[in-house]
Design an enzyme around this catalytic site. Structure first.
Site, mmCIF file in Angstrom:
data_model
loop_
_atom_site.group_PDB
_atom_site.id
_atom_site.type_symbol
_atom_site.label_atom_id
_atom_site.label_comp_id
_atom_site.label_asym_id
_atom_site.label_seq_id
_atom_site.Cartn_x
_atom_site.Cartn_y
_atom_site.Cartn_z
ATOM 1 N N ASN A 50 0.817 -1.218 0.000
ATOM 2 C CA ASN A 50 0.000 0.000 0.000
ATOM 3 C C ASN A 50 0.852 1.270 0.000
ATOM 4 O OD1 ASN A 50 -2.437 1.321 0.027
ATOM 5 N ND2 ASN A 50 -2.983 0.791 2.143
ATOM 6 N N HIS A 135 -15.069 -4.790 10.799
ATOM 7 C CA HIS A 135 -14.589 -3.530 11.367
ATOM 8 C C HIS A 135 -15.737 -2.608 11.727
ATOM 9 C CE1 HIS A 135 -10.229 -3.428 9.907
ATOM 10 N NE2 HIS A 135 -10.643 -4.669 9.998
ATOM 11 N N ARG A 160 -14.043 -5.875 15.314
ATOM 12 C CA ARG A 160 -13.013 -4.933 15.743
ATOM 13 C C ARG A 160 -13.680 -3.602 16.061
ATOM 14 N NH1 ARG A 160 -7.885 -2.411 12.342
ATOM 15 N NH2 ARG A 160 -9.436 -0.886 11.748
ATOM 16 N N TYR A 172 -7.099 6.755 12.864
ATOM 17 C CA TYR A 172 -7.000 5.523 12.090
ATOM 18 C C TYR A 172 -8.160 4.578 12.421
ATOM 19 C CZ TYR A 172 -6.199 0.735 11.088
ATOM 20 O OH TYR A 172 -6.419 -0.547 10.663
ATOM 21 N N ASP A 237 -7.156 -2.344 17.446
ATOM 22 C CA ASP A 237 -5.849 -2.106 16.825
ATOM 23 C C ASP A 237 -5.299 -0.773 17.323
ATOM 24 O OD1 ASP A 237 -3.657 -1.877 15.171
ATOM 25 O OD2 ASP A 237 -4.756 -2.246 13.305
ATOM 26 N N HIS A 239 -2.385 0.259 16.397
ATOM 27 C CA HIS A 239 -1.675 0.743 15.205
ATOM 28 C C HIS A 239 -0.308 1.337 15.513
ATOM 29 C CE1 HIS A 239 -1.914 1.859 10.848
ATOM 30 N NE2 HIS A 239 -2.643 0.770 10.857
ATOM 31 N N GLU A 263 -4.052 -5.322 19.152
ATOM 32 C CA GLU A 263 -3.126 -5.465 18.020
ATOM 33 C C GLU A 263 -2.116 -4.326 17.956
ATOM 34 O OE1 GLU A 263 -5.308 -5.553 14.352
ATOM 35 O OE2 GLU A 263 -3.515 -5.091 13.175
ATOM 36 N N GLU A 289 1.595 -7.475 11.014
ATOM 37 C CA GLU A 289 1.149 -7.121 9.658
ATOM 38 C C GLU A 289 2.248 -6.422 8.861
ATOM 39 O OE1 GLU A 289 -2.318 -4.719 10.696
ATOM 40 O OE2 GLU A 289 -1.279 -2.938 10.007
ATOM 41 N N ARG A 310 -0.019 -11.851 12.647
ATOM 42 C CA ARG A 310 -0.824 -11.016 11.752
ATOM 43 C C ARG A 310 -0.361 -11.016 10.286
ATOM 44 N NH1 ARG A 310 -5.017 -9.204 11.241
ATOM 45 N NH2 ARG A 310 -4.751 -6.961 11.133
ATOM 46 N N HIS A 339 -3.837 -10.695 8.467
ATOM 47 C CA HIS A 339 -4.161 -9.328 8.027
ATOM 48 C C HIS A 339 -5.020 -9.394 6.762
ATOM 49 C CE1 HIS A 339 -2.269 -5.276 6.606
ATOM 50 N NE2 HIS A 339 -3.143 -5.037 7.561
ATOM 51 N N ASP A 343 -6.275 -3.459 1.235
ATOM 52 C CA ASP A 343 -5.056 -3.420 0.415
ATOM 53 C C ASP A 343 -4.455 -4.805 0.196
ATOM 54 O OD1 ASP A 343 -4.640 -2.116 3.237
ATOM 55 O OD2 ASP A 343 -2.689 -3.012 2.810
ATOM 56 N N GLU A 366 -9.036 -11.488 9.398
ATOM 57 C CA GLU A 366 -9.605 -10.145 9.212
ATOM 58 C C GLU A 366 -10.332 -10.092 7.866
ATOM 59 O OE1 GLU A 366 -6.612 -7.087 8.998
ATOM 60 O OE2 GLU A 366 -8.066 -5.482 9.330
ATOM 61 N N TRP A 430 2.101 6.342 12.548
ATOM 62 C CA TRP A 430 0.701 6.347 12.100
ATOM 63 C C TRP A 430 0.144 4.930 12.212
ATOM 64 C CZ3 TRP A 430 -1.893 3.698 8.164
ATOM 65 C CH2 TRP A 430 -3.253 4.077 8.030
HETATM 66 O O1 KDG Z 1 -1.952 -0.433 4.401
HETATM 67 C C1 KDG Z 1 -2.070 -0.266 5.769
HETATM 68 C C2 KDG Z 1 -3.252 -1.051 6.264
HETATM 69 O O2 KDG Z 1 -3.166 -2.354 5.771
HETATM 70 C C3 KDG Z 1 -3.333 -1.089 7.762
HETATM 71 O O3 KDG Z 1 -3.400 0.217 8.247
HETATM 72 C C4 KDG Z 1 -4.570 -1.865 8.181
HETATM 73 O O4 KDG Z 1 -3.765 -2.022 10.416
HETATM 74 C C5 KDG Z 1 -4.506 -2.410 9.550
HETATM 75 C C6 KDG Z 1 -5.386 -3.538 9.860
HETATM 76 O O5 KDG Z 1 -5.251 -4.082 10.952
HETATM 77 O O6 KDG Z 1 -6.226 -3.879 9.039
HETATM 78 MG MG MG Z 2 -3.573 -3.498 11.990
#
Ligand code: KDG
Ligand code: MG
Length: 430
Positions: A50, A135, A160, A172, A237, A239, A263, A289, A310, A339, A343, A366, A430
């Site tokens: 991505n 989600h 989630r 996010y 998550d 993140h 996560e 991931e 993941r 994951h 994307d 997921e 991020w």
């Molecule tokens: O490309 C980035 C995403 O795949 C990510 O931000 C998604 O963290 C993510 C998730 O758990 O689906």
């Molecule tokens: Mg994630």
């Protein structure tokens, strides 16, 4: 005679005759590899990274495709080792996504030649279906509750939970109509549940406040448990945004709400940090991931610092490599939690489902639905029924690629957002 020359004389050899790198954008960008064989059978692999799609497309087109022509299409392990060891420059997301695409396409071909769905070659079915999580999100609690209810209505059995944080304009994982799929050719103005990449030549900047988040998150889970009861598996998550001690605090404060997993609590580079988190909390942890090899997991597995893996097929070197990671994880009672955001293309998702239905230590998958334009292009045959995903019974992966649709949706620059601290504007994870 060299080994390669020796193999070239083998009778009834099916060889790779072509490999095409297909970059398309049905609502979002995808990099797909299509391998063609002397038997006329083709296979697909996902190589989407991505926001860095063209780098992996070049890696494939300029460096791997020329090496594939004439190789034995059945020699999947040898090809994997040839591309991994042969590069000298090992690991990394671009290298491993490119190898993953080749590996996945060869498994697709092998299964089609066998006339079987791929999972049969991976050991056959071990379960009725792959438990999927969806989600749910909302800027505030009422919006979040509506989203949870909508997911329950669609049959999800695990959800989630992501919400807005007071004082922050976007966070996010929180859907909103203002950041609907930019350029989604379906013209959708619906909330994006899952698509953080925005089509633009520069990343969007978001802002972050860790203290506000840490105060808010436990209240959200308390409210969700009060509203939906104790049974529903809930995931979250973080993140990659917390320090070890912040992550430890969050895990501890979420314990009364019995999460399925928490996560990516800390950035992925320093896996030893999870020791500190683990010392303080029994909330199950998931990570990986952004990992790309089995080596990234060594410390985590051997010290039993996580509960779920993941990595997707797409970013961990393909079915061959992810299968090895899962077998290694099984030694420590660690399960899969692949994951599956948008994307990861339908090719990558199908590969995960064939693996997931077969392995002994499947945990959860997921699942974010792809756009209608994406599904029209790939025509996936996997099915989501009653909370479970099933890879289906088509030979191979059960995925196609419509060239006309691909040509109608050319690549458009798109980036993931970047994050700055609200306090002083410094860059944050991020
Ligand atoms: O490309 C980035 C995403 O795949 C990510 O931000 C998604 O963290 C993510 C998730 O758990 O689906
Ligand atoms: Mg994630």
């Amino acid at each position: 005679m060299t080994y390669a020359e020796d193999m070239a004389y083998a009778e009834d050899r099916i060889t790779i005759t072509a490999a095409e790198v297909l970059v398309s954008s049905p609502g979002r960008n995808f990099v797909t590899l299509r391998v063609t064989t002397s038997a006329g059978v083709t296979g697909l692999g996902d190589a989407t990274v991505n926001g860095r799609e063209l780098a992996v497309a070049s890696y494939l087109r300029d460096h791997l495709v020329p090496l594939l022509i004439g190789r034995d299409a059945h020699a999947i392990e040898d090809t994997w080792q040839y591309l991994y060891r042969g590069a000298y420059w090992r690991r990394g997301p671009i290298t491993m996504a490119a190898i993953a695409a080749v590996d996945t396409a060869l498994w697709d071909i092998k299964a089609k030649l066998a006339g079987m769905p791929l999972y049969q070659l991976l050991g056959g079915r071990s379960r009725r279906g792959c438990l999927a999580y969806g989600h749910a999100s909302g800027a505030d609690l009422p919006e979040l509750f509506d989203s949870v209810r909508a997911h329950l209505d669609q049959g999800y059995r695990a959800i989630r939970i992501q919400t807005g944080v007071p004082g922050l304009s976007s966070v996010y994982g929180v859907a909103s109509s203002s950041n609907a799929h930019v350029g989604d050719d379906t013209g959708a103005t619906s909330r994006y549940d899952h698509e953080p990449a925005r089509r633009s030549t520069m990343p969007v900047e978001e802002e972050w406040d860790t203290r506000a988040y840490l105060r808010h998150a436990p209240r959200v889970f308390e409210a969700v448990r009060n509203e939906f009861g104790p049974e529903l598996p809930l995931l979250h998550d973080a993140h990659h945004r917390l320090t070890p001690i912040q992550a430890a605090r969050l895990g501890k404060e979420l314990e009364p709400y019995d999460l399925f997993w928490l996560e990516d609590v800390t950035p992925a580079e320093n896996t030893a940090m999870l020791r500190r988190v683990r010392e303080h909390t029994t909330t199950p942890l998931a990570i990986g991931e952004v990992f790309n090899t089995i080596w990234d997991y060594r410390e985590l597995f051997e010290e039993q610092l996580i509960d779920y893996v993941r990595s997707p097929v797409t970013h961990a070197g393909g079915i061959t490599a992810l299968r090895r990671i899962f077998d290694y994880a099984a030694v420590y009672q660690i399960k899969s939690g692949v994951h599956g955001p948008t994307d990861v293309s339908p090719v990558g998702l199908a590969a995960a489902l064939h693996l997931g239905i077969a392995i002994p230590n499947f945990g959860i998958q997921e699942y974010m639905k792809h756009s209608a334009a994406t599904d029209e292009m790939f025509r996936p045959t996997y099915r989501f029924t009653d909370g479970l995903l099933d890879p289906g019974e088509e030979p191979g992966l059960g995925i196609g690629y419509d060239d006309e649709a691909g040509a109608a949706h050319p690549y458009e620059p798109a980036y993931l957002p970047v994050n700055r601290l609200k306090l002083d504007g410094s860059m944050h994870d991020w």
